[in-house]
Design a protein around this motif. Structure first.
Motif, PDB file in Angstrom:
ATOM      1  N   ARG A 279       0.820  -1.218   0.000  1.00 20.89           N
ATOM      2  CA  ARG A 279       0.000   0.000   0.000  1.00 20.89           C
ATOM      3  C   ARG A 279       0.849   1.261   0.000  1.00 20.89           C
ATOM      4  N   ALA A 280       1.995   1.231   0.693  1.00 25.08           N
ATOM      5  CA  ALA A 280       2.855   2.415   0.802  1.00 25.08           C
ATOM      6  C   ALA A 280       4.306   1.999   0.625  1.00 25.08           C
ATOM      7  N   PRO A 281       4.697   1.612  -0.595  1.00 20.24           N
ATOM      8  CA  PRO A 281       6.062   1.082  -0.798  1.00 20.24           C
ATOM      9  C   PRO A 281       7.164   2.059  -0.428  1.00 20.24           C
ATOM     10  N   GLY A 282       6.930   3.344  -0.654  1.00 18.26           N
ATOM     11  CA  GLY A 282       7.965   4.321  -0.332  1.00 18.26           C
ATOM     12  C   GLY A 282       8.318   4.340   1.138  1.00 18.26           C
ATOM     13  N   GLU A 283       7.340   4.123   2.001  1.00 16.72           N
ATOM     14  CA  GLU A 283       7.584   4.137   3.444  1.00 16.72           C
ATOM     15  C   GLU A 283       8.433   2.947   3.887  1.00 16.72           C
ATOM     16  N   GLY A 285      10.782   1.551   1.799  1.00 17.76           N
ATOM     17  CA  GLY A 285      11.969   1.466   0.946  1.00 17.76           C
ATOM     18  C   GLY A 285      11.746   0.652  -0.308  1.00 17.76           C
ATOM     19  N   GLY A 286      10.469   0.456  -0.692  1.00 18.01           N
ATOM     20  CA  GLY A 286      10.144  -0.321  -1.885  1.00 18.01           C
ATOM     21  C   GLY A 286       9.943   0.564  -3.101  1.00 18.01           C
ATOM     22  N   SER A 287       9.593  -0.040  -4.209  1.00 19.57           N
ATOM     23  CA  SER A 287       9.446   0.651  -5.487  1.00 19.57           C
ATOM     24  C   SER A 287       7.975   0.915  -5.805  1.00 19.57           C
TER      25      SER A 287
END
Length: 407
Positions: A279-283, A285-287
């Motif tokens: 749901r929130a990859p940036g949080e 460390g994902g893409s």
């Protein structure tokens, strides 16, 4: 000179020690104690019942030991309370969509090698079953080659009622291997027909270009905060089992079982955590770009648009262009232009071409379209398609000029 004398002479010339004058029987007797000290004497080898007691299990068939544990819901695995796994339900737009049927069974194996095929044996099967608000962990240990058929039958019984499987790289390794052992023992295959969620795939999608590798140990450390202390590496598990089979040395088998248990608990912890990271990859460390592509592949364009919109400030040119394509398909020209304009000014070919097409076909501004087309010719050396567009635009502008009345 006799053959023996010639051999003795050659040994001396090569620096080898002279053969012992002691009789062979006496030499073997002298070697005996040292040889016995390297392992467990046959007279000390425990039977299956004794081994089951030492490992905390029970002997359920000749050659098969079962270990059973009910995991406390409040237990922590790294930062995560396993009660979150019990409450977990797959989101319709998450990595586990379609795999939420109960009971869910998590599976992990320890084998005699990594090559697969008929020469590779499953000697420890771990199953973590999520059902009715409980976590039931069962491990089946094969104690010798003679017990494999009973081992496969016991696994079949433990799997009854399962709606879906969860593994880590199980689609490529564990499940094909378990299916092969069923065929070799002439037993039905209950594995290959079940819905199967392999958590390696969403982990790779999220983190393949962010982490040095996507091994389970890496995922559990980075996502769950779980550090293995005193773990027996999985690569040493085959040697530990063969120590038992060949010499009766059982001492490392409990360590193998603990390694397998940790694998299963990490799978359980990853289920809810990967849902959040999706749901929130940036949080995490994902893409975001990789997840958005997964949404598009699944026909979930709105989810892809929302995710890319939230992550816009962190997107590179590739991600921004994908976001602009979605806006273009939806006729959201203002949003698309806001992305194309700065990228085109920086010389990105796709953005330049999109602006040329927009001004020709949508805005009907042929002058702007020709300007961006000429910029595209400068960047890419002039493909036939681009040259035809430039000629067409020049013709339209010339025609428009010819129709203007002279004052």
């Amino acid at each position: 000179m006799s053959v023996r004398n010639r051999l003795d002479r050659l040994r001396r010339q090569g620096g080898a020690a002279a053969p012992s004058p002691l009789p062979l029987a006496e030499r073997l007797a002298r070697l005996g104690p040292a040889r016995r000290e390297t392992g467990v004497r046959d007279s000390a080898r425990p039977g299956d019942a004794e081994l089951a007691g030492r490992c905390g299990g029970e002997c359920i068939a000749p050659g098969v030991i079962r270990l059973v544990e009910t995991v406390a819901p409040a237990a922590l695995h790294g930062r995560l309370a396993l009660s979150e796994t019990i409450r977990w339900r797959p989101a319709d737009e998450g990595p586990a969509a379609g795999y939420g049927g109960a009971p869910l069974t998590l599976v992990d194996t320890e084998t005699t090698g990594l090559a697969g095929g008929t020469g590779t044996l499953v000697f420890l099967l771990g199953l973590l079953r999520i059902e009715a608000g409980t976590l039931r962990l069962t491990q089946l240990l094969l104690t010798g080659f003679h017990g494999e058929r009973a081992f496969v039958e016991a696994a079949e019984g433990e799997l009854k009622g399962t709606a879906s499987l969860v593994s880590y790289n199980g689609k490529a390794f564990d499940i094909p291997l378990l299916s092969a052992r069923c065929r070799l023992t002439r037993r039905p295959d209950p594995w290959s027909g079940l819905p199967h969620l392999d958590l390696l795939h969403p982990v790779r999608r999220l983190f393949a270009d962010r982490w040095p590798d996507c091994r389970l140990a890496t995922a559990e450390r980075r996502l769950l905060g779980f550090e293995r202390v005193g773990d027996l590496p999985g690569s040493e598990a085959p040697a530990a089992w063969f120590d038992w089979v060949r010499r009766g040395d059982w001492r490392r088998l409990p360590d193998v079982a603990r390694h397998n248990r940790w694998d299963l608990l990490s799978l359980a912890g990853l289920l809810p955590v990967l849902e959040r990271a999706w749901r929130a990859p940036g949080e995490w460390g994902g893409s975001p770009l990789a997840v958005a592509r997964a949404h598009l592949a699944g026909g979930r364009e709105s989810a892809a648009l929302a995710l890319l919109g939230q992550a816009r400030a962190t997107l590179d040119a590739e991600g921004l262009l994908l976001l602009a394509r979605i806006h273009r398909r939806r006729g959201q020209w203002r949003e698309a232009l806001a992305i194309w304009q700065p990228l085109a000014e920086a010389g990105h070919p796709e953005a330049v071409e999109r602006l040329a097409k927009y001004h020709e076909h949508v805005a009907r501004d042929f002058t702007a379209a020709l300007r961006w087309t000429r910029r595209l010719l400068e960047l890419q050396g002039g493909t036939p398609e681009h040259r035809r567009r430039a000629e067409r635009l020049c013709g339209r502008l010339a025609g428009a000029a010819a129709t203007v009345p002279v004052p």
